[in-house]
Write an enzyme that holds these catalytic residues in place. Structure first.
Site, PDB file in Angstrom:
ATOM      1  N   LYS A  48     -56.455  73.477  27.355  1.00 60.89           N
ATOM      2  CA  LYS A  48     -57.322  73.070  28.333  1.00 60.89           C
ATOM      3  C   LYS A  48     -57.026  73.546  29.577  1.00 60.89           C
ATOM      4  O   LYS A  48     -55.984  73.020  30.318  1.00 60.89           O
ATOM      5  CB  LYS A  48     -57.443  71.558  28.229  1.00 60.89           C
ATOM      6  CG  LYS A  48     -58.485  71.081  29.022  1.00 60.89           C
ATOM      7  CD  LYS A  48     -58.759  69.677  29.489  1.00 60.89           C
ATOM      8  CE  LYS A  48     -58.188  69.696  30.996  1.00 60.89           C
ATOM      9  NZ  LYS A  48     -59.057  70.207  32.007  1.00 60.89           N
ATOM     10  N   GLY A  96     -49.289  69.520  36.313  1.00 60.39           N
ATOM     11  CA  GLY A  96     -50.281  69.049  37.036  1.00 60.39           C
ATOM     12  C   GLY A  96     -49.592  67.648  37.992  1.00 60.39           C
ATOM     13  O   GLY A  96     -48.465  67.810  38.401  1.00 60.39           O
ATOM     14  N   GLU A 148     -44.443  68.822  33.911  1.00 62.46           N
ATOM     15  CA  GLU A 148     -43.921  69.570  35.070  1.00 62.46           C
ATOM     16  C   GLU A 148     -44.731  69.077  36.342  1.00 62.46           C
ATOM     17  O   GLU A 148     -46.094  69.434  36.111  1.00 62.46           O
ATOM     18  CB  GLU A 148     -44.063  71.097  35.011  1.00 62.46           C
ATOM     19  CG  GLU A 148     -43.235  71.528  36.072  1.00 62.46           C
ATOM     20  CD  GLU A 148     -43.823  72.174  37.148  1.00 62.46           C
ATOM     21  OE1 GLU A 148     -43.937  71.538  38.013  1.00 62.46           O
ATOM     22  OE2 GLU A 148     -44.385  73.504  37.034  1.00 62.46           O
ATOM     23  N   CYS A 183     -46.140  74.018  43.182  1.00 62.19           N
ATOM     24  CA  CYS A 183     -45.473  72.929  43.255  1.00 62.19           C
ATOM     25  C   CYS A 183     -44.092  73.305  43.736  1.00 62.19           C
ATOM     26  O   CYS A 183     -43.229  72.420  44.178  1.00 62.19           O
ATOM     27  CB  CYS A 183     -45.185  72.519  41.877  1.00 62.19           C
ATOM     28  SG  CYS A 183     -45.160  73.380  40.549  1.00 62.19           S
ATOM     29  N   GLU A 201     -46.416  65.207  48.816  1.00 65.49           N
ATOM     30  CA  GLU A 201     -46.712  66.553  48.387  1.00 65.49           C
ATOM     31  C   GLU A 201     -48.065  66.813  49.068  1.00 65.49           C
ATOM     32  O   GLU A 201     -49.043  66.454  48.572  1.00 65.49           O
ATOM     33  CB  GLU A 201     -46.622  66.827  46.997  1.00 65.49           C
ATOM     34  CG  GLU A 201     -46.934  68.243  46.536  1.00 65.49           C
ATOM     35  CD  GLU A 201     -46.939  68.574  44.987  1.00 65.49           C
ATOM     36  OE1 GLU A 201     -47.596  67.703  44.349  1.00 65.49           O
ATOM     37  OE2 GLU A 201     -46.337  69.748  44.662  1.00 65.49           O
TER      38      GLU A 201
END
Ligand code: ADP
Length: 505
Positions: free
Chosen positions: A199, A252, A274, A308, A408
């Site tokens: 997906k 994600g 992750e 990331c 973040e």
């Protein structure tokens, strides 16, 4: 595509390769059991070019019924066509797949540039190279997955282990590295003998569909790789709840990752996550300061900071602090913002209006709270005025409690802070819930390795930043997740052990 009667808008059409133009003109449907089909409900959603804000495609939106069909197809292939292929045959299919992705790199790079806003040249050099690397590396593993013979202390027994695939894998990937993340997951999964339902993120569905087409061309039997575009709350949720899925491989946000881990607990699905990072990039006074500062700018502004692994928190030893701040701002000012299809673009837009609003919110709240904001360069105007651009931004002297230091941001926003001692640096750099990656810049080899050992991060780069390779495990400590992409360790997570006992007497 084309100018659509508005000559002021950037003309992407003139830059498109013929194959990409043809692909964009087709219907974008779900790949289920080796066939491209509309969603059972007929639903579609729109995908946009974030550099202009214009729609580029309508894409089939997979619902629960489509998810069920895809998972059942994957389960049949798991026991059937994929399992029946000999290891050397499966390796050959994966090698063909890798070669096809490499051979279509230019088309894939343009498709992903249009969908994500990232520069096509960087997508080709980084994302596609890493994706092909993952496919090739894992192709090599197919013939090397071995069990063991066990020296049990039970008389007259022959005991051995088999390494078997965990089952149907749901690979759920984000919008910042769509093709590369898909390959990081499906390559080890397929090498292990698993089958996959992929997906892609709702913002960037197109390269996954193109990848599905190449998988069929490579000879992956029907059902081995299924591709289901759609939204998280609909397609994603149906996929993670499906009883036929044995493992969820996810990259994600921390929020969605935790939701997946909680929901997977009910049916004990295997999970690898992750998640995000707020990565300290540390420059000691004895480093090659100019080189470190130049790379520090790239470490955050590459892909507009939507990475990331971005070096989003630059920590600099006080004697060189002012010099590094000045150099980073100067380097940032040199970066060319533009459309991802233009050859000279270094930084594209953010992926969506929502992401632009989020990033701008962080910066304005920081400014209101007294953090010094150094804006380097400006967002492009004219033909790209409708795009979601954010200029490279450096936030100077934010303290450790500031929102921008802790969270973040996922945009081109760098926080720079001074430090005085190694002990202080370690304590402050580790006082975060994240633990994905870190950079260390020093000419002192002892200090370099002592700092690498002390930092709580899944990857540490010394005198470099942002290096990746198919053999090098990638993943986080702490709230940055568990499990690893890449390397032999990632393959392990798609395998389970069966122990077989045989009485010899
Ligand atoms: P972001 O906030 O950066 O978009 P997300 O973690 O929401 O990050 O998205 C990463 C991927 O997870 C996307 O493919 C998204 O559609 C998917 N996703 C989001 N919510 C869910 C969910 N509840 N179940 C499964 N997948 C989800």
């Amino acid at each position: 595509m084309g100018l659509q009667g508005n000559p002021a808008v950037f003309d992407t059409d003139a830059l498109l390769r013929p194959g990409v133009r043809a692909f964009l003109g087709e219907r974008h449907r779900l790949l289920i059991d080796g066939v491209f089909v509309d969603a059972a409900s007929g639903a579609t959603f729109e995908s946009f070019d974030p550099a202009t804000g214009r729609k580029i495609a309508d894409v089939a939106h997979a619902g629960a019924e489509d998810v069920d069909r895809a998972v059942r197809a994957a389960a049949r292939a798991l026991e059937g066509s994929w399992a029946r292929l000999l290891p050397a045959e499966r390796e050959a299919v994966l090698r063909r797949f890798a070669a096809l992705v490499e051979g279509h790199a230019d088309d894939l790079a343009q498709i992903e540039a249009l969908d994500s806003g990232k520069p096509a040249s960087q997508i080709k050099a980084v994302d596609i190279a890493l994706g092909v690397g993952a496919l090739s590396y894992n192709a090599g593993w197919v013939t090397k997955i071995e069990g063991r013979t066990l020296p049990v202390s039970v008389p007259d027994m022959h005991v051995y282990t088999r390494r078997e695939p965990v089952g149907v894998v749901a690979a759920i990937v984000p919008w910042n590295f769509p093709l590369c993340q898909a390959c990081f997951k499906l390559a080890p999964a397929l090498a292990a003998g698993c089958t996959v339902v992929l997906k892609p993120a709702e913002q960037t569905p197109l390269s996954a569909l193109y990848l599905g087409r190449l998988a069929l061309e490579a000879g992956l039997p029907p059902g081995v790789l299924n591709v289901l575009p759609g939204f998280g709350a609909t397609t994603g949720q149906a996929l993670i709840s499906h009883p036929g899925v044995a493992k969820i491989a996810f990259t994600g946000s921390e929020r969605t990752g935790k939701h997946i881990a909680r929901s997977a607990a009910d049916s004990l699905k295997h999970v690898s996550l992750e998640l995000g990072g707020k990565n300290p990039n540390v420059i000691f006074a004895d480093a090659d300061v100019e080189a470190a500062a130049a790379v520090a700018a790239i470490a955050i502004f590459f892909y507009s900071g939507q990475v990331c692994a971005a070096g989003s928190r630059l920590m600099v030893e006080r004697p060189i602090y002012d010099r590094v701040v000045e150099t980073v701002i100067a380097e940032a000012g040199k970066l060319k913002l533009g459309h991802g299809l233009s050859g000279d673009t270094f930084m594209g837009p953010l992926v969506s209006a929502q992401q632009l609003q989020r990033v701008s919110g962080f910066v304005s709240r920081a400014a209101e709270s007294g953090v010094r904001v150094a804006q380097a360069g400006t967002a492009p105007q004219g033909a790209l005025a409708g795009g979601f651009f954010h200029a490279p931004t450096v936030l100077v002297d934010a303290d450790d409690t500031a929102e921008v230091t802790r969270e973040e941001i996922f945009g081109p926003v760098l926080v720079v802070q001074p430090f005085d001692t190694l002990g202080e640096l370690k304590a402050r750099a580790n006082a975060t819930s994240f633990g994905l990656s870190a950079g260390v810049w020093t000419r002192d080899v002892k200090k370099a390795h002592a700092t690498a050992a002390a930092l709580q991060a899944g990857t540490v780069w010394i005198n470099t930043y942002g290096q990746f390779d198919a053999t090098a495990p990638w993943g986080g400590f702490k709230q940055s997740g568990y499990g690893r992409d890449n390397g032999a360790e990632s393959l392990e997570k798609y395998l389970q052990t069966k122990t077989v006992w045989t009485a010899l007497a």
